[in-house]
Design a protein around this motif. Structure first.
Motif, PDB file in Angstrom:
ATOM      1  N   THR A 152       7.125  -1.078  -3.681  1.00 46.98           N
ATOM      2  CA  THR A 152       5.985  -1.063  -2.757  1.00 46.98           C
ATOM      3  C   THR A 152       6.054   0.127  -1.812  1.00 46.98           C
ATOM      4  OG1 THR A 152       5.873  -3.477  -2.826  1.00 46.98           O
ATOM      5  CG2 THR A 152       4.751  -2.384  -1.003  1.00 46.98           C
ATOM      6  N   THR A 205       4.809   3.173  -3.721  1.00 48.72           N
ATOM      7  CA  THR A 205       3.362   3.162  -4.000  1.00 48.72           C
ATOM      8  C   THR A 205       2.554   3.386  -2.725  1.00 48.72           C
ATOM      9  OG1 THR A 205       3.289   0.730  -3.814  1.00 48.72           O
ATOM     10  CG2 THR A 205       3.614   1.669  -6.008  1.00 48.72           C
ATOM     11  N   ARG A 206       3.019   2.842  -1.601  1.00 43.05           N
ATOM     12  CA  ARG A 206       2.311   3.054  -0.334  1.00 43.05           C
ATOM     13  C   ARG A 206       2.276   4.523   0.051  1.00 43.05           C
ATOM     14  NH1 ARG A 206       4.517  -1.668   3.784  1.00 43.05           N
ATOM     15  NH2 ARG A 206       3.084  -3.323   3.140  1.00 43.05           N
ATOM     16  N   SER A 224      -1.059  -2.609  -8.687  1.00 43.46           N
ATOM     17  CA  SER A 224      -1.770  -2.425  -7.425  1.00 43.46           C
ATOM     18  C   SER A 224      -1.594  -0.997  -6.911  1.00 43.46           C
ATOM     19  CB  SER A 224      -1.261  -3.426  -6.386  1.00 43.46           C
ATOM     20  OG  SER A 224      -1.855  -3.199  -5.134  1.00 43.46           O
ATOM     21  N   THR A 238      -3.989   1.320  -8.827  1.00 45.10           N
ATOM     22  CA  THR A 238      -5.401   1.157  -8.461  1.00 45.10           C
ATOM     23  C   THR A 238      -5.677   1.659  -7.048  1.00 45.10           C
ATOM     24  OG1 THR A 238      -4.975  -1.139  -7.777  1.00 45.10           O
ATOM     25  CG2 THR A 238      -5.715  -0.788 -10.032  1.00 45.10           C
ATOM     26  N   GLN A 239      -4.762   1.392  -6.118  1.00 40.02           N
ATOM     27  CA  GLN A 239      -4.977   1.816  -4.738  1.00 40.02           C
ATOM     28  C   GLN A 239      -4.893   3.330  -4.579  1.00 40.02           C
ATOM     29  OE1 GLN A 239      -2.195  -0.374  -2.339  1.00 40.02           O
ATOM     30  NE2 GLN A 239      -3.206  -2.334  -2.706  1.00 40.02           N
ATOM     31  N   ASN A 240      -4.199   3.995  -5.488  1.00 39.01           N
ATOM     32  CA  ASN A 240      -4.086   5.454  -5.432  1.00 39.01           C
ATOM     33  C   ASN A 240      -5.063   6.152  -6.373  1.00 39.01           C
ATOM     34  OD1 ASN A 240      -1.582   6.402  -3.683  1.00 39.01           O
ATOM     35  ND2 ASN A 240      -1.007   4.484  -4.667  1.00 39.01           N
ATOM     36  N   CYS A 286      -6.239  -7.053  -8.742  1.00 35.95           N
ATOM     37  CA  CYS A 286      -5.817  -5.645  -8.635  1.00 35.95           C
ATOM     38  C   CYS A 286      -6.576  -4.776  -9.635  1.00 35.95           C
ATOM     39  CB  CYS A 286      -4.318  -5.523  -8.885  1.00 35.95           C
ATOM     40  SG  CYS A 286      -3.277  -6.196  -7.580  1.00 35.95           S
ATOM     41  N   SER A 334     -10.221  -4.408  -8.782  1.00 36.12           N
ATOM     42  CA  SER A 334     -10.389  -3.514  -7.635  1.00 36.12           C
ATOM     43  C   SER A 334     -10.414  -2.059  -8.089  1.00 36.12           C
ATOM     44  CB  SER A 334      -9.249  -3.741  -6.636  1.00 36.12           C
ATOM     45  OG  SER A 334      -9.321  -2.823  -5.577  1.00 36.12           O
ATOM     46  N   GLY A 335      -9.549  -1.720  -9.040  1.00 40.12           N
ATOM     47  CA  GLY A 335      -9.551  -0.365  -9.582  1.00 40.12           C
ATOM     48  C   GLY A 335     -10.842  -0.040 -10.306  1.00 40.12           C
ATOM     49  N   ASN A 363     -13.547   0.703  -7.734  1.00 38.04           N
ATOM     50  CA  ASN A 363     -13.436   2.020  -7.110  1.00 38.04           C
ATOM     51  C   ASN A 363     -13.956   3.135  -8.004  1.00 38.04           C
ATOM     52  OD1 ASN A 363     -12.263   0.907  -4.829  1.00 38.04           O
ATOM     53  ND2 ASN A 363     -10.182   1.167  -5.572  1.00 38.04           N
TER      54      ASN A 363
END
Length: 388
Positions: free
Chosen positions: A45, A48-49, A76, A79-81, A109, A112-113, A116
Protein backbone atom coordinates in the motif's frame (compact mmCIF):
# COMPACT_ATOMS: atom_id res chain seq x y z
CA UNK A 1 10.79 -0.36 23.48
CA UNK A 2 12.28 -3.32 25.33
CA UNK A 3 10.04 -5.70 23.38
CA UNK A 4 8.45 -5.22 19.97
CA UNK A 5 5.76 -7.48 18.56
CA UNK A 6 4.16 -7.60 15.10
CA UNK A 7 1.64 -4.92 16.05
CA UNK A 8 4.47 -2.52 16.97
CA UNK A 9 6.31 -3.03 13.68
CA UNK A 10 3.13 -2.86 11.57
CA UNK A 11 2.00 0.31 13.34
CA UNK A 12 5.25 2.07 12.53
CA UNK A 13 5.11 0.98 8.87
CA UNK A 14 1.49 2.15 8.66
CA UNK A 15 2.51 5.52 10.13
CA UNK A 16 5.34 5.99 7.63
CA UNK A 17 3.03 4.94 4.79
CA UNK A 18 0.33 7.40 5.83
CA UNK A 19 2.85 10.25 5.83
CA UNK A 20 4.47 9.31 2.51
CA UNK A 21 7.79 8.21 4.05
CA UNK A 22 8.41 5.34 1.63
CA UNK A 23 12.15 4.90 2.22
CA UNK A 24 11.72 4.81 6.00
CA UNK A 25 8.88 2.29 5.73
CA UNK A 26 10.93 0.06 3.41
CA UNK A 27 13.95 0.18 5.73
CA UNK A 28 11.79 -0.83 8.68
CA UNK A 29 10.08 -3.57 6.65
CA UNK A 30 13.48 -5.07 5.73
CA UNK A 31 14.51 -5.11 9.41
CA UNK A 32 11.41 -6.93 10.63
CA UNK A 33 12.35 -10.23 12.27
CA UNK A 34 8.96 -11.67 11.37
CA UNK A 35 6.22 -10.58 8.99
CA UNK A 36 2.58 -11.51 8.54
CA UNK A 37 0.24 -10.93 5.58
CA UNK A 38 -0.74 -7.56 7.03
CA UNK A 39 2.92 -6.43 7.05
CA UNK A 40 3.32 -7.23 3.35
CA UNK A 41 0.03 -5.55 2.44
CA UNK A 42 0.96 -2.40 4.38
CA UNK A 43 4.24 -2.08 2.48
CA UNK A 44 2.52 -2.72 -0.87
CA UNK A 45 0.00 0.00 0.00
CA UNK A 46 2.86 2.36 0.82
CA UNK A 47 4.33 1.89 -2.66
CA UNK A 48 0.99 2.25 -4.50
CA UNK A 49 0.12 5.44 -2.60
CA UNK A 50 3.39 6.92 -3.77
CA UNK A 51 2.83 5.80 -7.37
CA UNK A 52 5.69 3.27 -7.27
CA UNK A 53 3.70 0.51 -8.94
CA UNK A 54 6.68 -1.54 -10.14
CA UNK A 55 8.05 -1.76 -6.60
CA UNK A 56 4.60 -2.70 -5.33
CA UNK A 57 4.31 -5.43 -7.94
CA UNK A 58 7.81 -6.79 -7.19
CA UNK A 59 7.03 -6.93 -3.49
CA UNK A 60 3.69 -8.63 -4.18
CA UNK A 61 5.40 -11.29 -6.31
CA UNK A 62 7.80 -12.02 -3.41
CA UNK A 63 4.96 -12.24 -0.89
CA UNK A 64 4.35 -15.73 0.54
CA UNK A 65 0.76 -16.87 0.99
CA UNK A 66 -0.97 -14.08 -0.92
CA UNK A 67 -4.49 -13.46 0.35
CA UNK A 68 -7.39 -11.69 -1.36
CA UNK A 69 -6.68 -8.44 0.48
CA UNK A 70 -3.18 -8.26 -1.04
CA UNK A 71 -4.56 -8.93 -4.53
CA UNK A 72 -7.14 -6.17 -4.08
CA UNK A 73 -4.45 -3.79 -2.81
CA UNK A 74 -2.37 -4.13 -5.97
CA UNK A 75 -5.45 -3.88 -8.20
CA UNK A 76 -6.55 -0.75 -6.35
CA UNK A 77 -3.07 0.72 -6.83
CA UNK A 78 -3.27 0.24 -10.59
CA UNK A 79 -6.74 1.79 -10.88
CA UNK A 80 -6.01 4.74 -8.59
CA UNK A 81 -2.86 5.56 -10.58
CA UNK A 82 -4.67 5.40 -13.94
CA UNK A 83 -3.03 2.15 -15.08
CA UNK A 84 -6.26 0.41 -16.02
CA UNK A 85 -4.56 -1.63 -18.75
CA UNK A 86 -2.22 -3.21 -16.22
CA UNK A 87 -5.12 -3.49 -13.80
CA UNK A 88 -7.15 -5.50 -16.33
CA UNK A 89 -4.25 -7.88 -16.91
CA UNK A 90 -3.76 -8.25 -13.16
CA UNK A 91 -7.48 -8.98 -12.67
CA UNK A 92 -7.32 -11.58 -15.43
CA UNK A 93 -4.26 -13.21 -13.82
CA UNK A 94 -6.02 -13.27 -10.48
CA UNK A 95 -9.08 -15.09 -11.82
CA UNK A 96 -7.79 -17.28 -14.63
CA UNK A 97 -4.22 -18.18 -13.64
CA UNK A 98 -4.41 -18.08 -9.86
CA UNK A 99 -8.04 -19.14 -9.49
CA UNK A 100 -8.86 -16.49 -6.92
CA UNK A 101 -12.54 -15.66 -6.52
CA UNK A 102 -13.01 -11.87 -6.42
CA UNK A 103 -15.08 -10.28 -3.66
CA UNK A 104 -17.09 -7.06 -3.65
CA UNK A 105 -13.92 -5.03 -3.01
CA UNK A 106 -12.23 -6.51 -6.09
CA UNK A 107 -15.15 -5.55 -8.29
CA UNK A 108 -15.40 -2.08 -6.73
CA UNK A 109 -11.70 -1.42 -7.48
CA UNK A 110 -11.93 -2.70 -11.05
CA UNK A 111 -15.15 -0.79 -11.78
CA UNK A 112 -13.58 2.38 -10.38
CA UNK A 113 -10.80 2.05 -12.95
CA UNK A 114 -13.32 1.55 -15.74
CA UNK A 115 -15.18 4.66 -14.60
CA UNK A 116 -12.02 6.78 -14.67
CA UNK A 117 -11.24 5.71 -18.25
CA UNK A 118 -14.86 5.41 -19.45
CA UNK A 119 -14.08 1.80 -20.41
CA UNK A 120 -17.65 0.69 -21.03
CA UNK A 121 -16.94 -2.70 -22.64
CA UNK A 122 -14.67 -3.87 -19.81
CA UNK A 123 -17.11 -2.43 -17.25
CA UNK A 124 -20.01 -4.33 -18.81
CA UNK A 125 -18.00 -7.54 -18.63
CA UNK A 126 -17.33 -6.90 -14.95
CA UNK A 127 -21.05 -6.31 -14.44
CA UNK A 128 -21.77 -9.75 -15.92
CA UNK A 129 -19.14 -11.36 -13.69
CA UNK A 130 -20.64 -9.54 -10.73
CA UNK A 131 -24.04 -11.05 -11.50
CA UNK A 132 -22.58 -14.55 -11.75
CA UNK A 133 -20.58 -14.18 -8.54
CA UNK A 134 -23.57 -13.20 -6.42
CA UNK A 135 -21.88 -10.01 -5.15
CA UNK A 136 -24.36 -7.87 -7.09
CA UNK A 137 -26.39 -7.48 -3.89
CA UNK A 138 -23.47 -5.76 -2.16
CA UNK A 139 -24.08 -2.03 -1.81
CA UNK A 140 -20.44 -1.06 -2.47
CA UNK A 141 -20.33 -2.96 -5.77
CA UNK A 142 -23.70 -1.50 -6.76
CA UNK A 143 -22.50 2.04 -6.10
CA UNK A 144 -19.38 1.39 -8.20
CA UNK A 145 -21.62 0.18 -11.05
CA UNK A 146 -23.72 3.36 -10.90
CA UNK A 147 -20.61 5.52 -11.16
CA UNK A 148 -19.10 3.42 -13.95
CA UNK A 149 -22.18 3.55 -16.18
CA UNK A 150 -22.73 7.26 -15.49
CA UNK A 151 -19.16 8.19 -16.42
CA UNK A 152 -19.47 6.09 -19.57
CA UNK A 153 -22.53 8.13 -20.58
CA UNK A 154 -25.04 5.33 -19.91
CA UNK A 155 -27.15 7.27 -17.43
CA UNK A 156 -30.31 5.20 -18.00
CA UNK A 157 -28.41 2.02 -17.18
CA UNK A 158 -27.00 3.72 -14.08
CA UNK A 159 -30.56 4.52 -12.97
CA UNK A 160 -31.62 0.93 -13.68
CA UNK A 161 -28.80 -0.40 -11.48
CA UNK A 162 -29.91 2.00 -8.73
CA UNK A 163 -33.55 0.89 -8.99
CA UNK A 164 -32.59 -2.81 -8.89
CA UNK A 165 -30.34 -2.54 -5.83
CA UNK A 166 -31.66 -4.39 -2.77
CA UNK A 167 -30.77 -1.42 -0.57
CA UNK A 168 -29.27 2.00 -1.23
CA UNK A 169 -27.43 4.49 0.94
CA UNK A 170 -26.40 8.14 0.71
CA UNK A 171 -23.45 7.22 -1.53
CA UNK A 172 -25.90 5.59 -3.97
CA UNK A 173 -28.01 8.76 -4.19
CA UNK A 174 -24.92 10.97 -4.49
CA UNK A 175 -23.51 8.77 -7.27
CA UNK A 176 -26.77 9.04 -9.21
CA UNK A 177 -26.98 12.82 -8.75
CA UNK A 178 -23.34 13.29 -9.77
CA UNK A 179 -23.85 11.01 -12.78
CA UNK A 180 -26.75 13.09 -14.07
CA UNK A 181 -24.76 16.28 -13.47
CA UNK A 182 -21.79 14.91 -15.41
CA UNK A 183 -24.01 14.11 -18.39
CA UNK A 184 -25.76 17.50 -18.41
CA UNK A 185 -29.10 16.45 -16.92
CA UNK A 186 -29.33 19.24 -14.34
CA UNK A 187 -33.10 19.20 -13.88
CA UNK A 188 -33.05 15.43 -13.45
CA UNK A 189 -30.30 15.75 -10.84
CA UNK A 190 -32.42 18.26 -8.89
CA UNK A 191 -35.43 15.95 -9.24
CA UNK A 192 -33.43 13.04 -7.80
CA UNK A 193 -32.38 15.31 -4.94
CA UNK A 194 -36.04 16.02 -4.16
CA UNK A 195 -36.79 12.29 -4.40
CA UNK A 196 -33.93 11.57 -2.00
CA UNK A 197 -35.32 14.00 0.58
CA UNK A 198 -38.80 12.46 0.28
CA UNK A 199 -37.24 9.09 1.12
CA UNK A 200 -35.88 10.55 4.33
CA UNK A 201 -32.22 10.60 3.28
CA UNK A 202 -30.39 13.68 4.56
CA UNK A 203 -27.95 15.28 2.05
CA UNK A 204 -24.31 15.91 2.88
CA UNK A 205 -21.51 18.03 1.41
CA UNK A 206 -21.00 15.63 -1.51
CA UNK A 207 -24.68 15.88 -2.45
CA UNK A 208 -24.44 19.64 -2.91
CA UNK A 209 -21.22 19.35 -4.89
CA UNK A 210 -23.16 17.21 -7.37
CA UNK A 211 -26.10 19.64 -7.46
CA UNK A 212 -23.90 22.70 -7.92
CA UNK A 213 -21.97 20.92 -10.65
CA UNK A 214 -25.26 20.13 -12.41
CA UNK A 215 -26.35 23.76 -12.24
CA UNK A 216 -22.93 24.87 -13.49
CA UNK A 217 -22.96 22.68 -16.59
CA UNK A 218 -26.56 23.69 -17.39
CA UNK A 219 -25.99 27.40 -16.76
CA UNK A 220 -28.69 27.47 -14.06
CA UNK A 221 -27.21 30.39 -12.12
CA UNK A 222 -30.28 31.16 -10.00
CA UNK A 223 -30.74 27.54 -8.93
CA UNK A 224 -27.05 27.17 -8.17
CA UNK A 225 -27.02 30.30 -6.03
CA UNK A 226 -30.03 29.30 -3.93
CA UNK A 227 -29.36 29.08 -0.19
CA UNK A 228 -29.43 25.72 1.61
CA UNK A 229 -28.83 25.10 5.33
CA UNK A 230 -25.32 23.67 5.01
CA UNK A 231 -21.89 25.07 5.77
CA UNK A 232 -20.08 25.45 2.42
CA UNK A 233 -16.64 23.94 1.93
CA UNK A 234 -13.99 24.72 -0.68
CA UNK A 235 -15.49 22.32 -3.24
CA UNK A 236 -18.83 24.15 -3.04
CA UNK A 237 -17.17 27.49 -3.69
CA UNK A 238 -15.28 25.97 -6.63
CA UNK A 239 -18.59 24.86 -8.17
CA UNK A 240 -20.17 28.30 -7.70
CA UNK A 241 -17.09 29.99 -9.20
CA UNK A 242 -17.35 27.60 -12.15
CA UNK A 243 -21.08 28.38 -12.40
CA UNK A 244 -20.52 32.13 -12.50
CA UNK A 245 -17.52 31.74 -14.79
CA UNK A 246 -19.43 29.70 -17.36
CA UNK A 247 -22.10 32.40 -17.37
CA UNK A 248 -19.42 35.01 -18.12
CA UNK A 249 -19.77 36.72 -14.76
CA UNK A 250 -16.03 36.70 -14.05
CA UNK A 251 -16.10 39.88 -11.95
CA UNK A 252 -18.64 38.34 -9.58
CA UNK A 253 -16.64 35.12 -9.46
CA UNK A 254 -13.41 36.94 -8.54
CA UNK A 255 -15.25 38.99 -5.91
CA UNK A 256 -16.68 35.80 -4.42
CA UNK A 257 -13.23 34.20 -4.20
CA UNK A 258 -11.68 37.23 -2.53
CA UNK A 259 -14.53 37.50 -0.01
CA UNK A 260 -14.76 33.84 0.99
CA UNK A 261 -14.58 33.06 4.73
CA UNK A 262 -12.18 30.19 3.92
CA UNK A 263 -8.88 30.20 2.04
CA UNK A 264 -9.22 29.53 -1.68
CA UNK A 265 -7.52 26.34 -2.88
CA UNK A 266 -6.17 25.19 -6.24
CA UNK A 267 -9.58 23.90 -7.35
CA UNK A 268 -11.21 27.31 -6.90
CA UNK A 269 -8.48 29.26 -8.71
CA UNK A 270 -8.40 26.55 -11.41
CA UNK A 271 -12.13 26.96 -12.04
CA UNK A 272 -11.67 30.71 -12.42
CA UNK A 273 -8.71 30.29 -14.79
CA UNK A 274 -10.70 27.86 -16.96
CA UNK A 275 -13.57 30.36 -17.17
CA UNK A 276 -11.11 33.05 -18.29
CA UNK A 277 -10.12 30.86 -21.24
CA UNK A 278 -13.76 30.36 -22.15
CA UNK A 279 -14.56 34.09 -22.10
CA UNK A 280 -11.13 35.39 -23.16
CA UNK A 281 -10.27 37.48 -20.12
CA UNK A 282 -6.46 37.75 -19.72
CA UNK A 283 -6.64 40.27 -16.86
CA UNK A 284 -8.53 38.01 -14.45
CA UNK A 285 -6.55 35.05 -15.81
CA UNK A 286 -3.30 36.62 -14.58
CA UNK A 287 -4.71 37.00 -11.07
CA UNK A 288 -6.05 33.42 -10.99
CA UNK A 289 -2.89 31.93 -12.48
CA UNK A 290 -0.52 33.65 -10.04
CA UNK A 291 -2.52 32.25 -7.12
CA UNK A 292 -2.72 28.84 -8.77
CA UNK A 293 1.05 28.73 -9.27
CA UNK A 294 1.46 29.09 -5.50
CA UNK A 295 -0.46 25.84 -4.97
CA UNK A 296 0.77 23.94 -8.03
CA UNK A 297 4.10 25.42 -9.15
CA UNK A 298 4.97 22.42 -11.33
CA UNK A 299 1.59 21.60 -12.91
CA UNK A 300 2.17 22.05 -16.63
CA UNK A 301 -1.46 22.49 -17.67
CA UNK A 302 -1.85 25.71 -15.67
CA UNK A 303 1.02 27.41 -17.53
CA UNK A 304 -0.19 26.13 -20.89
CA UNK A 305 -3.71 27.40 -20.21
CA UNK A 306 -2.47 30.86 -19.26
CA UNK A 307 -0.19 30.94 -22.30
CA UNK A 308 -3.10 30.02 -24.60
CA UNK A 309 -5.28 32.77 -23.10
CA UNK A 310 -2.64 35.39 -23.87
CA UNK A 311 -1.96 33.92 -27.31
CA UNK A 312 -5.64 34.24 -28.22
CA UNK A 313 -5.50 37.86 -27.07
CA UNK A 314 -2.41 38.48 -29.19
CA UNK A 315 -0.29 39.31 -26.13
CA UNK A 316 2.88 37.59 -27.31
CA UNK A 317 5.03 39.31 -24.71
CA UNK A 318 2.94 37.64 -22.01
CA UNK A 319 3.21 34.31 -23.82
CA UNK A 320 6.98 34.60 -23.77
CA UNK A 321 6.89 35.55 -20.08
CA UNK A 322 4.98 32.37 -19.25
CA UNK A 323 7.44 30.26 -21.25
CA UNK A 324 10.38 31.81 -19.41
CA UNK A 325 8.62 31.17 -16.12
CA UNK A 326 8.16 27.51 -17.03
CA UNK A 327 11.85 27.20 -17.88
CA UNK A 328 12.96 28.88 -14.66
CA UNK A 329 10.79 26.56 -12.56
CA UNK A 330 11.75 23.42 -14.44
CA UNK A 331 8.25 22.79 -15.74
CA UNK A 332 8.06 20.67 -18.89
CA UNK A 333 5.14 19.71 -21.05
CA UNK A 334 4.23 16.07 -20.59
CA UNK A 335 3.25 14.06 -23.67
CA UNK A 336 -0.47 13.50 -24.06
CA UNK A 337 -1.80 10.02 -23.32
CA UNK A 338 -4.99 8.46 -24.64
CA UNK A 339 -6.89 5.30 -23.82
CA UNK A 340 -9.04 3.20 -26.12
CA UNK A 341 -10.84 -0.15 -25.83
CA UNK A 342 -9.77 -2.69 -28.44
CA UNK A 343 -11.35 -6.15 -28.32
CA UNK A 344 -12.41 -5.71 -24.69
CA UNK A 345 -8.91 -4.63 -23.67
CA UNK A 346 -7.92 -1.14 -22.54
CA UNK A 347 -4.91 0.09 -24.52
CA UNK A 348 -3.03 3.32 -23.95
CA UNK A 349 -0.55 5.26 -26.10
CA UNK A 350 1.19 8.59 -25.80
CA UNK A 351 1.78 11.24 -28.44
CA UNK A 352 5.53 10.66 -28.46
CA UNK A 353 5.57 6.84 -28.32
CA UNK A 354 6.43 5.45 -31.73
CA UNK A 355 7.05 1.96 -30.32
CA UNK A 356 3.36 1.23 -29.92
CA UNK A 357 1.90 -1.16 -32.50
CA UNK A 358 0.41 0.68 -35.45
CA UNK A 359 1.52 4.02 -33.89
CA UNK A 360 2.57 5.40 -37.28
CA UNK A 361 -0.87 4.60 -38.69
CA UNK A 362 -2.60 6.29 -35.75
CA UNK A 363 -0.49 9.44 -36.10
CA UNK A 364 -1.18 9.54 -39.86
CA UNK A 365 -4.94 9.38 -39.25
CA UNK A 366 -4.66 12.16 -36.65
CA UNK A 367 -2.76 14.37 -39.09
CA UNK A 368 -5.42 13.82 -41.76
CA UNK A 369 -8.23 14.59 -39.32
CA UNK A 370 -6.37 17.65 -38.10
CA UNK A 371 -6.02 18.97 -41.65
CA UNK A 372 -9.67 18.27 -42.49
CA UNK A 373 -10.88 20.06 -39.34
CA UNK A 374 -8.84 23.12 -40.23
CA UNK A 375 -10.16 23.12 -43.80
CA UNK A 376 -13.82 23.08 -42.78
CA UNK A 377 -13.38 25.59 -39.96
CA UNK A 378 -14.04 23.29 -37.01
CA UNK A 379 -10.67 23.79 -35.37
CA UNK A 380 -10.54 25.79 -32.14
CA UNK A 381 -8.45 28.91 -31.77
CA UNK A 382 -5.50 26.84 -30.62
CA UNK A 383 -4.57 23.45 -32.00
CA UNK A 384 -6.08 20.53 -30.10
CA UNK A 385 -3.99 17.95 -31.87
CA UNK A 386 -0.23 18.21 -31.81
CA UNK A 387 0.88 15.39 -34.08
CA UNK A 388 4.13 16.87 -35.27
Amino acid sequence: MPYRNLVSWNTMIAGYSHNGCVAEAAELFDRMPKRDAFSWTLMITCYTRNGELEEARRLFDRMPGKDLVSWNTVLSGYTQNGEMGMGSKFFDRMMRKEGKDPDWSTFACALSGCANLAALQVGTQLHNLLLKSGHIIDIFAGNALITMYARCGRILTARQVFDEMVSVDLVSWNSLIAGHALNGYAKAAISIFQEMKKNGVAPDEVTFIGLLSACSHAGMVDDGSRDYPITPVAEHYACVVDLLGRAGRLGEALKLVKGMPIKANAGIWGSLLGACRMHKNPEVANVAAEKLFEFEPHTTSNYVLLSNIHAEAGSWGEVERVRVLMKERGVWKQPARSWIEIKNEVRSFSSDDSTEPRAAEVFMVLRVLNAQMRNIGHMSDSSLLDCG
